[in-house]
Design an enzyme around this catalytic site. Structure first.
Site, PDB file in Angstrom:
ATOM      1  CB  THR A   1       7.728  -0.266  10.392  1.00  0.00           C
ATOM      2  OG1 THR A   1       7.513  -0.579   9.013  1.00  0.00           O
ATOM      3  CG2 THR A   1       9.210  -0.196  10.672  1.00  0.00           C
TER       4      THR A   1
ATOM      5  CD  GLU B   1       2.969  -1.492  20.106  1.00  0.00           C
ATOM      6  OE1 GLU B   1       3.697  -2.104  19.303  1.00  0.00           O
ATOM      7  OE2 GLU B   1       2.670  -0.293  19.996  1.00  0.00           O
TER       8      GLU B   1
ATOM      9  CG  HIS C   1       4.211   1.938  17.673  1.00  0.00           C
ATOM     10  ND1 HIS C   1       3.104   1.164  17.905  1.00  0.00           N
ATOM     11  CD2 HIS C   1       4.013   2.505  16.446  1.00  0.00           C
ATOM     12  CE1 HIS C   1       2.262   1.264  16.884  1.00  0.00           C
ATOM     13  NE2 HIS C   1       2.794   2.077  15.977  1.00  0.00           N
TER      14      HIS C   1
ATOM     15  N   GLY D   1       0.861  -1.190   0.000  1.00  0.00           N
ATOM     16  CA  GLY D   1       0.000   0.000   0.000  1.00  0.00           C
ATOM     17  C   GLY D   1       0.892   1.232   0.000  1.00  0.00           C
ATOM     18  NE  ARG D   2      -1.191   5.818   3.621  1.00  0.00           N
ATOM     19  CZ  ARG D   2      -0.586   6.458   4.594  1.00  0.00           C
ATOM     20  NH1 ARG D   2       0.078   7.567   4.367  1.00  0.00           N
ATOM     21  NH2 ARG D   2      -0.626   6.016   5.840  1.00  0.00           N
ATOM     22  CB  ILE D   3       3.879   2.224   4.508  1.00  0.00           C
ATOM     23  CG1 ILE D   3       3.105   3.342   5.211  1.00  0.00           C
ATOM     24  CG2 ILE D   3       5.248   2.009   5.147  1.00  0.00           C
ATOM     25  CD1 ILE D   3       2.684   3.060   6.634  1.00  0.00           C
TER      26      ILE D   3
ATOM     27  NE  ARG E   1      -1.420  -0.552  14.495  1.00  0.00           N
ATOM     28  CZ  ARG E   1      -0.902   0.610  14.093  1.00  0.00           C
ATOM     29  NH1 ARG E   1       0.380   0.705  13.781  1.00  0.00           N
ATOM     30  NH2 ARG E   1      -1.663   1.685  14.006  1.00  0.00           N
TER      31      ARG E   1
ATOM     32  CB  ALA F   1       7.908   3.599  12.123  1.00  0.00           C
TER      33      ALA F   1
HETATM   34  C1  GLV Z   1       1.226   4.310  13.682  1.00  0.00           C
HETATM   35  O1  GLV Z   1       1.477   3.188  13.965  1.00  0.00           O
HETATM   36  C2  GLV Z   1       0.084   4.680  12.898  1.00  0.00           C
HETATM   37  O2  GLV Z   1      -0.766   3.824  12.591  1.00  0.00           O
HETATM   38  O3  GLV Z   1      -0.025   5.877  12.541  1.00  0.00           O
END
Ligand code: GLV
Length: 323
Positions: free
Chosen positions: A240, A271, A289, A159-161, A242, A291
């Site tokens: 990075t 977490e 967490h 996707g985007r990331i 979940r 990123a």
């Molecule tokens: C961070 O984990 C987010 O979903 O923005």
């Protein structure tokens, strides 16, 4: 009547200011600690709030909706919204929006690379070595790592990331392969990525596997003992996305037994708790967490939160409505 908004924890001021400039009352919970759900419910019962800004650490479910039945919009200050019961919200006619700022993809992709490069060059172990006063001079055989040039990067989720990671990967001379529910023409054209239909094919071929899928029933423990065993012995796993996408107990075993070479984790299954043994391992890099924690990204997220609430109060569809 002035609209009132409750924000469960301090976020960058920019979005709060946008809301206040509109004349809305914004109450930001004054304690800088993670609220328990009981605490949140108590705070939300104080006023008939019209909107709530939640965080990914808040459980936004029926109990919370019940506590503040006046609020018809909840905006999650995050890209992910697995902490929100969107089905329950829809049933109650409550709008849920998120804050998928474009700059968060960039920040998360950069953090993904920071973890990959740190694993490959053994940055964290080496830093600790220097800090402990162990550095006595240049050594021909010390901290031999690996390079990433020419290696295969396997993306699970494009996707985007994931697409942004693929974009950076070109500059590092990585070959990119990916899997997703459907093909992504853009990542193929722009980053020369090759599609595979299943995660198994990615796990078998990649030298670095990076996870970029949302957390859903279908992605929980996507990376389990069986799938870890499919990975190359020299492979790194980076998460990075979940935490619960990886079975963390199985991962500790795989790292202990050297089934894989290392892991870079920004998120954890339970977490902020870590499963037993994870912290003791040298072939793992752990970040809390963070990123998306770049100044640009967090400010843009704050602006998006405000955009969504303002749109809603002005009778428009919030641009990042997810239900
Ligand atoms: C961070 O984990 C987010 O979903 O923005």
């Amino acid at each position: 009547m002035t609209k009132t908004i409750f924000v469960t924890r301090q976020i960058p001021e920019i979005g709060i200011k946008m809301l206040r400039d509109k004349g809305y009352t914004v109450d930001v919970r004054d304690k800088d600690s993670m609220p328990t759900q009981k605490e949140l419910i108590k705070a939300l019962k104080k006023k008939p709030y019209d909107a709530v800004v939640s965080l990914l650490t808040d459980t936004v479910d029926a109990k919370l909706f019940e506590a503040v039945s006046s609020a018809k919009i909840f905006v999650n200050y995050a890209s992910g919204y697995d902490n929100v019961d969107t089905i329950e919200a829809t049933k109650r006619g409550i709008i849920i929006a998120n804050a998928p700022a474009i700059s968060t993809s960039e920040a998360v992709a950069e953090h993904t690379f920071a973890l990959m490069l740190s694993l490959a060059a053994r940055i964290v172990e080496a830093d600790e070595f220097v800090r402990r006063g162990k550095y006595k001079g240049w050594e021909p055989m010390n901290f031999i790592g690996t390079d990433i040039l020419g290696k295969t990067l396997g993306l699970i989720g494009a996707g985007r990331i994931g697409s942004q990671v693929a974009h950076y990967a070109r500059g590092f001379g990585l070959k990119v392969i990916y899997t997703d529910l459907k093909r992504n023409d853009q990542i193929e054209k722009e980053s020369g990525a090759t599609f595979y239909a299943t995660p198994e094919e990615i796990l078998r071929q990649a030298d670095i596997v990076s996870l970029h899928v949302p957390l859903m029933d279908s992605t929980k423990h996507l990376i389990n003992a069986e799938r870890l065993a499919m990975m190359k012995k020299n492979a790194f796993l980076v998460n990075t996305a979940r935490g619960p996408i990886i079975d963390e107990v199985a991962l500790v075993e795989a790292l202990k037994n050297k089934t894989i070479a290392g892991a870079g984790l920004d998120v954890f299954e339970f977490e902020p708790k870590l499963v037993k043994g994870l912290m003791k391992l040298e072939n793992v890099i752990l970040t809390p967490h963070i990123a998306s924690a770049s100044d640009t990204a967090r400010n843009e997220m704050s602006r998006l939160v405000a955009d969504n609430i303002i749109a809603f109060f002005e009778g428009k569809i919030p641009p990042n409505k997810v239900n």
